[in-house]
Design a protein around this motif. Structure first.
Motif, PDB file in Angstrom:
ATOM      1  N   LEU A  30       0.817  -1.225   0.000  1.00 45.40           N
ATOM      2  CA  LEU A  30       0.000   0.000   0.000  1.00 45.40           C
ATOM      3  C   LEU A  30       0.846   1.268   0.000  1.00 45.40           C
ATOM      4  N   THR A  51      -7.346   4.030  -0.148  1.00 47.07           N
ATOM      5  CA  THR A  51      -6.707   2.886   0.504  1.00 47.07           C
ATOM      6  C   THR A  51      -7.652   1.686   0.497  1.00 47.07           C
ATOM      7  N   LYS A  54      -7.398   0.152  -2.883  1.00 47.97           N
ATOM      8  CA  LYS A  54      -6.170  -0.639  -3.040  1.00 47.97           C
ATOM      9  C   LYS A  54      -6.285  -1.986  -2.327  1.00 47.97           C
ATOM     10  N   ILE A  55      -6.860  -1.962  -1.124  1.00 46.94           N
ATOM     11  CA  ILE A  55      -6.987  -3.199  -0.343  1.00 46.94           C
ATOM     12  C   ILE A  55      -7.894  -4.207  -1.029  1.00 46.94           C
TER      13      ILE A  55
END
Length: 97
Positions: A30, A51, A54-55
């Motif tokens: 990340l 975020t 992205k996860i």
């Protein structure tokens, strides 16, 4: 109901552990610190949308897997008990010419 930040954090921890990743592994992917991952997982810090995106891509899961399901009773209210505004009242105001 638990705090949403804690629920999301616990779900991140579950995904991370199920995939055999350490906080350092996930943090590196990340581009953040492992301390930040720990803060997310404990619900101390709020996680931003980029975020989350992205996860869910790292773990190849739908975004709903990070969030709690709403309680059934949240959707059983009658229309009469909800605030309702007829969108037709704005028709002329937002008309494009």
């Amino acid at each position: 109901m638990k705090d949403i930040n804690l629920i999301v954090g616990q779900n991140i921890r579950t995904l991370r552990c199920r995939n055999g990743m350490t906080t350092r592994n996930l943090a590196d992917r990340l581009g953040i610190s492992s301390q930040q991952i720990s803060r997310y997982e404990r619900g101390i810090n709020k996680i931003d949308a980029s975020t989350v995106f992205k996860i869910i891509n790292i773990f190849d899961v739908p975004y709903e897997s990070l969030f709690p399901e709403p309680a059934v009773e949240d959707f059983t209210q009658k229309k009469d008990s909800l605030m309702y505004m007829d969108p037709g009242i704005f028709h002329n105001e937002y008309q494009f010419y």
